[in-house]
Structure formats: C-alpha cells, structure tokens
Design a protein around this motif. Sequence first.
Motif, mmCIF file in Angstrom:
data_model
loop_
_atom_site.group_PDB
_atom_site.id
_atom_site.type_symbol
_atom_site.label_atom_id
_atom_site.label_comp_id
_atom_site.label_asym_id
_atom_site.label_seq_id
_atom_site.Cartn_x
_atom_site.Cartn_y
_atom_site.Cartn_z
ATOM 1 N N THR A 53 0.841 -1.191 0.000
ATOM 2 C CA THR A 53 0.000 0.000 0.000
ATOM 3 C C THR A 53 0.878 1.243 0.000
ATOM 4 O O THR A 53 2.099 1.173 0.154
ATOM 5 C CB THR A 53 -0.921 0.044 1.238
ATOM 6 N N ASP A 54 0.210 2.388 -0.157
ATOM 7 C CA ASP A 54 0.911 3.666 -0.041
ATOM 8 C C ASP A 54 0.573 4.348 1.284
ATOM 9 O O ASP A 54 0.735 5.557 1.435
ATOM 10 C CB ASP A 54 0.568 4.580 -1.212
ATOM 11 N N THR A 101 -2.810 12.365 -0.134
ATOM 12 C CA THR A 101 -3.796 12.452 -1.213
ATOM 13 C C THR A 101 -3.744 13.847 -1.823
ATOM 14 O O THR A 101 -3.050 14.745 -1.329
ATOM 15 C CB THR A 101 -5.224 12.182 -0.692
ATOM 16 N N ALA A 102 -4.517 14.019 -2.884
ATOM 17 C CA ALA A 102 -4.586 15.317 -3.535
ATOM 18 C C ALA A 102 -5.248 16.363 -2.647
ATOM 19 O O ALA A 102 -5.120 17.569 -2.891
ATOM 20 C CB ALA A 102 -5.351 15.188 -4.857
ATOM 21 N N TYR A 103 -5.975 15.930 -1.628
ATOM 22 C CA TYR A 103 -6.652 16.849 -0.724
ATOM 23 C C TYR A 103 -5.884 17.040 0.589
ATOM 24 O O TYR A 103 -6.393 17.633 1.527
ATOM 25 C CB TYR A 103 -8.052 16.321 -0.385
ATOM 26 N N GLY A 104 -4.685 16.509 0.637
ATOM 27 C CA GLY A 104 -3.916 16.545 1.875
ATOM 28 C C GLY A 104 -3.824 15.167 2.497
ATOM 29 O O GLY A 104 -4.176 14.156 1.865
ATOM 30 N N THR A 105 -3.387 15.108 3.717
ATOM 31 C CA THR A 105 -3.184 13.828 4.383
ATOM 32 C C THR A 105 -4.506 13.240 4.869
ATOM 33 O O THR A 105 -5.290 13.927 5.530
ATOM 34 C CB THR A 105 -2.229 13.988 5.576
ATOM 35 N N LEU A 106 -4.736 11.984 4.546
ATOM 36 C CA LEU A 106 -5.847 11.217 5.112
ATOM 37 C C LEU A 106 -5.291 10.445 6.301
ATOM 38 O O LEU A 106 -4.397 9.616 6.153
ATOM 39 C CB LEU A 106 -6.427 10.260 4.076
ATOM 40 N N ARG A 107 -5.844 10.726 7.480
ATOM 41 C CA ARG A 107 -5.307 10.138 8.708
ATOM 42 C C ARG A 107 -6.394 9.410 9.486
ATOM 43 O O ARG A 107 -7.531 9.891 9.589
ATOM 44 C CB ARG A 107 -4.715 11.223 9.606
ATOM 45 N N SER A 108 -6.046 8.259 10.028
ATOM 46 C CA SER A 108 -6.906 7.582 10.998
ATOM 47 C C SER A 108 -6.042 7.218 12.200
ATOM 48 O O SER A 108 -4.898 6.785 12.050
ATOM 49 C CB SER A 108 -7.546 6.330 10.395
ATOM 50 N N GLN A 157 -9.233 12.030 10.108
ATOM 51 C CA GLN A 157 -9.014 13.418 9.713
ATOM 52 C C GLN A 157 -8.752 13.477 8.217
ATOM 53 O O GLN A 157 -7.936 12.722 7.684
ATOM 54 C CB GLN A 157 -7.824 14.017 10.477
ATOM 55 N N PHE A 158 -9.480 14.401 7.547
ATOM 56 C CA PHE A 158 -9.339 14.509 6.097
ATOM 57 C C PHE A 158 -9.855 15.872 5.648
ATOM 58 O O PHE A 158 -10.965 16.274 5.993
ATOM 59 C CB PHE A 158 -10.124 13.404 5.400
ATOM 60 N N ALA A 159 -9.031 16.593 4.907
ATOM 61 C CA ALA A 159 -9.407 17.868 4.294
ATOM 62 C C ALA A 159 -10.004 18.838 5.307
ATOM 63 O O ALA A 159 -10.982 19.536 5.032
ATOM 64 C CB ALA A 159 -10.390 17.634 3.146
ATOM 65 N N GLY A 160 -9.440 18.879 6.500
ATOM 66 C CA GLY A 160 -9.905 19.796 7.539
ATOM 67 C C GLY A 160 -10.958 19.228 8.455
ATOM 68 O O GLY A 160 -11.270 19.827 9.493
ATOM 69 N N PHE A 161 -11.536 18.084 8.127
ATOM 70 C CA PHE A 161 -12.584 17.474 8.948
ATOM 71 C C PHE A 161 -11.960 16.491 9.946
ATOM 72 O O PHE A 161 -10.989 15.798 9.648
ATOM 73 C CB PHE A 161 -13.592 16.728 8.083
ATOM 74 N N THR A 162 -12.557 16.428 11.131
ATOM 75 C CA THR A 162 -12.236 15.422 12.139
ATOM 76 C C THR A 162 -13.535 14.752 12.550
ATOM 77 O O THR A 162 -14.495 15.437 12.929
ATOM 78 C CB THR A 162 -11.575 16.042 13.379
#
Length: 545
Positions: A53-54, A101-108, A157-162
């Motif tokens: 995976t990436d 990602t293109a929208y920034g970091t996707l974090r869990s 957390q993704f694109a400013g959302f938590t």
Amino acid sequence: MKLVKSLLLGSAAGLTVVAGAHAADLPVKKAVPVEYVKVCTAHGAGFFYIPGTDTCLRISGRARFQATYLQNYFRGNNGNAGDLMGYQGLGRFAFDARTSTAYGTLRSFIRFDLAYGTGPFLASGTQTRQGGNILAFGVDGYGRAVTNVNIDKAFIQFAGFTAGRASSFFDFYAHDFEMIGGTLGSDLPSTNLLAYTATFGNGFSATLSVEDPALRRTPLFGSASSNSIVASSQFALITGGSNFSPVLSSLNGVPVGVAEYDVSQRSRMPDFVGALRYDSAWGSAQLSAAVHELNAGLANGGTRLFGGGTSTFASAPHPSSEYGWAIQAGLKVNTPFIAPGDTLYLQGAYGEGAQRYVGFSSWNGSYLANSNVAAGATLNNWYADAVLDPLTGKLDLSKSWSVVASFLHYWTPQWRSAVFGSYGEQSFGRASRVNVGLLTAPVTSFLNPINAAYGFNGVLRDTNQLVAGGSLIWSPVRDLDIGVEGVYTRAALQSGRTIDLNKAAGQVATGVNAAGQPINAAGIALPTTNATDTFQVRMRVQRDF
C-alpha cells in the motif's frame, strides 16, 4: 545376461530423455519476491509503509505502574472508604495511519488504554460515569478492584474534517503537566464529535465542532441518586424516585399540589463548540466557547396538598429547555531562555449551566449531584448544572469559573519538575434554593428556610476549590520516566458554616440553641465546619515506545 542388462539401461536412458523433454515444455514458476517493510519519512519518525500500500503506519504504546496514597477521613467501616493506598498497572497501544492524497493527508488514529487497579480513586467517577470500568465482586473486592478498558481515541481526519472519538476542541490545557490531573479546568480527553478546522496561514486557525453532550453533563438537582438531595425522611411531600424534582402544580390556576418531574436529561441536540487558535514558535493561544442544552422531562405523578379529591397535574408547567454556555481563554508560552523545554500554561474559564466545561467538577467525575474531595470529608460540593425551581417551574442555571497555571522546568535534560495550581468558584440561585426548601420540607426540617437551622444546611451551598501541587521526574534514558507528585486540595463554603459530615455523620439539625449552634432532635449541639482539605501522593514508572 549382458543383453538384458543393455536393454534395461537403454530403456532407462530413453525414459530420461523423454521426461526431460516434457519437463522442458512445462512453464517455470519464479519465486515471489520478498517485499520488505520500507521506512516512510513523509509523516515523521517511526512510520513505515504497510506492505503493498501507499499508507504509512506508526505503532506506539506505553507501559505504566503507579501507586497512590490518598488521605482519608473516614471513621468507620464502609467498603473502600477506609482504603489509603491504591495501585495500578496500565498498558496503551496506538495506531496512526496516514496516506498522502490530492486533498492533503488522510489520517486515521486509534488508541486503546487497558488498566487494572485497586484502591481509592482508581475506579474514578469519570470512568464509572462513562461506562469504562469493570468492577470486581466480593466483600473485599467490590468497588476496590477495577479493570478499565477504554477506546481513548478513534478518529479520521481529512481535508480539515475530524470525525470520531477525539479530544474536545474546547479544551486547551488538559492537565498536560500533571500525573493525577487534579486541578480545575476543562479536560475531556475524548468525546464523540464531528468538526471542521479552517487554517488561515501564519499559525491562525478556527474550528467549529459538533460534540456529544452526554460526557459534558452534570446532573440537574434531584437526579443521580435517591439521597442526592437529603435523607428521604426530609421529604414528607415527595414520593418519587431517584431522578425526580418537585414543581408546584395547579388546576384552573389554583395551586393543588406538588408534581414530580423527571430531571434525567435526554440527548436532544449536540453541544456546539467553537475555537480560535494561534500557534507559533513562541507558543499557542486559544479562545473557545460552547453551548450546552439542559432539559427536563414531564411530570410523573405527585402529591395533592390542597382541595382534596383526585390528584391531577395536567396543568403543571412543563420546564422549558435552557442553554448553558461557557467561554475559555488559554495561553501557552515556551520559555527556552530559562531552560530548553520549559513551558508555561495560563487558562481561565467562566460558564453558566456548564460546570464540566469550566472544570469545577472534573476531579469528582460529575456523575453525582454532590461529592467530596476525599472519603469521609467534612463537607460536600454540589455540582448541579441547574436547579428546577419548584415555584416557577424553570431551570435556574448554576454559575462557575476557574483559573489554572502550570509551569514545567527542566533542571537538566534528565530531571524536570512541574508546579501547578488552580482556583474556582461555583454558585446557585438563592431564590430557587429557598423555594426548594419551602415546597418540599416541613417547618421542622433544616431544609426549610423558616427553620433557624436552615443556615447550616449544606445543600446547594456556594463553594470554592483550591488545588496546588508539584512533581519531580527523572528520565535516566529516553522515554523512561520515574517520578513522584503531590497534590493538595481544599474545598470551602463561600460563606457561613454547615454540619460537619465527618464528626456528625447521619445527624440532622432540627433547630439552634441559645448560642446559635445547630442541634439535633435530642437537643445536642452538632459540630460545624466551613472547609475540608486533603492531600495525595502518587509515584509512577512509565515507559513509552
């Protein structure tokens, strides 16, 4: 014989050639290449790529042992009320997965806490209230040994959302430099929320968060336990259960009796939290605010006092919802000019109907309408977010405020200390307190303001709390802490005196003598107090990885 042998050898050689020819026609399978774990440097130290995976993953954790001595005033035998020492072993596991990602970091992020402890204050009010404790049974175990299983964090957390279970965006100084976390101030390590954070550059950001109200509630007056107000003998007119509070009812505009209203709160709307924050090399600053709904249910029967006939409460007023609120300002200043790593926190909060946001009741867990700072202490603090005024039928919000300061200093890279202190006050509406006594208590009761003993009544009294403490921690190697911490806590009435709950346990004042002292039904003077204090010491050995 030689001929036979020659024929057999020839046949074997022929078969070998044929077999080799067929084997040459079969496809050759190559070994699957081994995929080694690769270090991921895009998201910081400790991350590695999940094979195939990436996504980058960091696994971390903690092991901790701690022992606590808590001063105890209890004079008799009553379960764990006589315990002075407590012990706890704790484990923590955390998984941080990030993908670019293109929208920034996707974090869990997921974090589990597992603990087993015995003794005082390890089965804390907060954890019991949140359903995180599994209590032991038996004469010597019930309430004195506890397993704690807590999903401390689980958010995306993704694109400013938590979204998920995360720290409240209202909080700022969350007891960062304390082992025990005994100072006043908002500290909700985790709650369920959905938030959006906008960044404006140069360190400025703003967050709007919709958060679970259940973990911010303090019981309304009358709820939480059957004896949360006073002994049942004081309620000649009230026959309801543990979650009821009285309201004067009327029929055709004429008072006819007392209705019992369910004041156990329901989740009808979320809490709304907003925060403005600035982060820089010198530190951080934050201004946050919250709105918190308070609600009560319908009448659930009652007692008819006037006019005779069948009791009816159809025209009893339905308490309308009220909205508690709180504001908080916090400042964090890095002070490397004193020593590298030194940090100062300053914070203050004010609220109405929102004691959990102000943090006045955080230490006791806010799951009871009243509690004390130590078992058998001389007086109780009352923690109701609101009182249902029995004459007006309206929720009268309590008021509270708190300030806290904490400073961390490194003596050497291996030795550090923290000093911290806080002070806060909380108050209730005088009119609603008087009305509760007038409507629910007979004249002979110390709850009734007509009785001279009313002045020594501890119910819904305005109080303050002072907390001060310090710690010394040694880190002989990286990520290993060995330390000790001491905390002093004092709770006091804002004015007047009340019956000493330690020396006069179970005693009820029925009047006063010529000297102005409260007396019981036998005419014996009862001891009084205006404050109670306690101290505790905790040591800890902790290794993070």
